[in-house]
Design an enzyme around this catalytic site. Structure first.
Site, PDB file in Angstrom:
ATOM      1  N   ARG A   1      -6.855   0.555  -6.437  1.00 42.38           N
ATOM      2  CA  ARG A   1      -6.273  -0.438  -5.532  1.00 42.38           C
ATOM      3  C   ARG A   1      -6.574  -0.112  -4.073  1.00 42.38           C
ATOM      4  NH1 ARG A   1      -0.756  -0.213  -5.389  1.00 42.38           N
ATOM      5  NH2 ARG A   1      -0.980  -1.870  -3.855  1.00 42.38           N
TER       6      ARG A   1
ATOM      7  N   CYS B   1       3.221  -1.087  -5.328  1.00 35.95           N
ATOM      8  CA  CYS B   1       3.644   0.240  -5.771  1.00 35.95           C
ATOM      9  C   CYS B   1       5.161   0.350  -5.806  1.00 35.95           C
ATOM     10  CB  CYS B   1       3.096   1.310  -4.827  1.00 35.95           C
ATOM     11  SG  CYS B   1       1.319   1.548  -4.930  1.00 35.95           S
TER      12      CYS B   1
ATOM     13  N   ARG C   1      11.021  -2.745  -0.122  1.00 29.45           N
ATOM     14  CA  ARG C   1      10.214  -3.315   0.957  1.00 29.45           C
ATOM     15  C   ARG C   1      10.731  -4.743   1.183  1.00 29.45           C
ATOM     16  NH1 ARG C   1       4.571  -0.634   0.614  1.00 29.45           N
ATOM     17  NH2 ARG C   1       4.678   0.647  -1.204  1.00 29.45           N
TER      18      ARG C   1
ATOM     19  N   ASP D   1       1.667   7.236   4.371  1.00 30.43           N
ATOM     20  CA  ASP D   1       0.560   7.099   3.432  1.00 30.43           C
ATOM     21  C   ASP D   1      -0.282   8.368   3.309  1.00 30.43           C
ATOM     22  OD1 ASP D   1       1.194   4.576   2.652  1.00 30.43           O
ATOM     23  OD2 ASP D   1      -0.412   3.563   3.746  1.00 30.43           O
TER      24      ASP D   1
ATOM     25  N   LYS E   1      -8.368  -0.959   3.793  1.00 29.20           N
ATOM     26  CA  LYS E   1      -7.644  -1.918   2.954  1.00 29.20           C
ATOM     27  C   LYS E   1      -6.564  -2.631   3.750  1.00 29.20           C
ATOM     28  CE  LYS E   1      -4.184  -0.533   0.185  1.00 29.20           C
ATOM     29  NZ  LYS E   1      -2.959  -1.305  -0.092  1.00 29.20           N
ATOM     30  N   ASN E   2      -5.811  -1.869   4.555  1.00 27.17           N
ATOM     31  CA  ASN E   2      -4.669  -2.445   5.256  1.00 27.17           C
ATOM     32  C   ASN E   2      -5.065  -3.280   6.469  1.00 27.17           C
ATOM     33  OD1 ASN E   2      -2.896  -1.361   3.414  1.00 27.17           O
ATOM     34  ND2 ASN E   2      -2.500   0.485   4.612  1.00 27.17           N
TER      35      ASN E   2
END
Length: 428
Positions: free
Chosen positions: A407, A119, A124, A315, A22-23
């Site tokens: 997600r 999230c 951030r 993570d 995903k990232n």
């Protein structure tokens, strides 16, 4: 909202395929905005965040379609991009929306991007992104919840180009490094990124940009050099395997016991996690395109501290905490990246875990067994940790609000069922 019902107590065995990261996929979809040519991405995971990003770039006038004949393939053409704007309605659930700023500004000389959501695991700030783009010559104001960025007009009425410069961020920022990397690829002159993030997903993005004609050196280190070019062209690129999905399955097997092969997993991207799993008592072997984990009996609890890559990833903190919760002995987890990333702890305590929080520290006293209960996911990685806890808990565990899980994990319950878990999705 959908829920997951898990009946715990089963060992896991078999083979599971790891999806694309995903990232990596999210910034690479944004990188396709840097050219009017067609870009083909392979191994793109089917995730809610990816669907949101595809919807976002389509809203700008970009053609972005999945190829049904080749699952995981997405073809993007930004030749008809007409609106360099990322509106709040489309990005309020996904912080990666900020990654549109650099490509839009670099190619069109202007961008309007909503302040991102995602999230609720801590602050951030986007100030590093703004400072970097300003250093490259952009005028940026933040008003009404949007970053409005423009390059000065030239005498002919057109926007100029970003200017290469030296950027040293106040902190290591993954999305900041990605934004600067994309923007600098089309800037005039040389850009040096100091204190750059070193995650494998950044290296994968750099390799994609190089295929598009960018001149980049040093990716994978804390100092990246980019020599800007006038234009980039299309390419075909395969998204790197998801190291966090890989690590999540490794922790699930270590917690439940069993013998599982993870196809496409990259052990070289997970050194810190694999070292800790081996210390806990699991046997982990790896080869070209696979990782195998074998675990028998109760693991030994392991203390760790999250930090930037190549250290232990934040993570993976919640997933390894789920393993520690049923491991033998005490452990101390120190979270240094996000201040609110212990929100899963209260839910694990509902399952019988013994965990106490003291600021950025979590003290875990492993128990022999957990007991199934109804729990609620609070963020993406917390939801994965509750699934792992449910897999080892006695009786039934119901995990609510799994839209967080969707997600970031591609068909997680189907993959777990394929290796022996008793897990089903309950549609709302």
């Amino acid at each position: 909202m959908d829920k997951l019902l898990i009946r715990g107590g089963r060992q896991l065995a078999g083979t599971v395929d790891i999806s694309g990261a995903k990232n990596a996929a999210l910034p690479e979809l944004c990188a396709a905005l840097l050219t009017a040519d067609t870009v083909t991405l392979q191994n793109v995971p089917r995730l809610q965040d990816v669907a949101t990003m595809l919807k976002l770039i389509r809203n700008m006038g970009v053609s972005a379609e999945r190829t049904e004949a080749a699952p995981g393939t997405v073809t993007i053409n930004a030749g008809g991009l007409s609106s360099p704007e990322a509106p709040y309605e489309l990005v309020k659930t996904m912080r990666a929306s900020v990654l549109a700023l650099g490509p839009l500004l670099a190619r069109f000389g202007e961008a309007t991007v909503s302040l991102p959501g995602g999230c609720a695991i801590g602050s951030r700030p986007v100030d590093q992104h703004i400072k970097g783009m300003q250093a490259m010559g952009a005028d940026i104001v933040v008003e009404h919840g949007y970053m409005i960025a423009k390059l000065p007009l030239k005498p002919n009425g057109q926007r100029g180009r970003l200017k290469g410069c030296s950027i040293t961020t106040d902190m290591v920022t993954v999305t900041g490094t990605e934004n600067f990397l994309m923007a600098a690829s089309l800037a005039e002159g040389e850009t040096i990124l100091e204190n750059a993030a070193q995650e494998p997903e950044i290296g994968d993005l750099a390799e994609m940009l190089i295929k598009m004609g960018a001149k980049i050196e040093g990716h994978g280190s804390s100092r990246i050099r980019i020599e800007g070019v006038e234009r980039l062209h299309g390419c075909t690129h395969q998204v790197v395997a998801d190291r966090i999905e890989t690590g999540t399955f490794l922790c699930a097997v270590a917690a439940t016991g069993g013998d599982v092969v993870l196809r496409h997993g990259r052990a070289d991207h997970l050194d810190a996690v694999i070292d800790l799993l081996r210390a806990a008592g699991a046997t982990v072997t790896a080869g070209d395109g696979f990782i195998r984990i074998q675990a028998q009996g109760r693991m030994q609890a392991q203390s760790f501290r999250t930090t930037e890559y190549p250290g232990f990833p934040t993570d993976m903190q919640a997933q390894f905490m789920a393993l520690n919760a049923i491991a033998e002995g005490p452990a101390k987890v120190t979270e240094t990246i996000f201040e609110n990333r212990f929100m899963h702890v209260n839910e694990m305590v509902r399952l019988g875990a013994r965990i106490e929080i003291d600021g950025k520290f979590a003290i875990i006293d492993g128990v022999e067994k957990l007991s199934g209960a109804t729990v609620m996911a609070t963020d993406l990685r917390a939801s994965a940790s509750l699934v792992i806890a449910g897999l080892v808990a006695e009786g039934e565990t119901l995990v609510e609000r799994i839209y967080h899980l969707d997600r970031g994990y591609d068909q997680m319950e189907a993959k777990l069922r394929g290796i022996g878990a008793d897990i089903e999705r309950i549609k709302s």
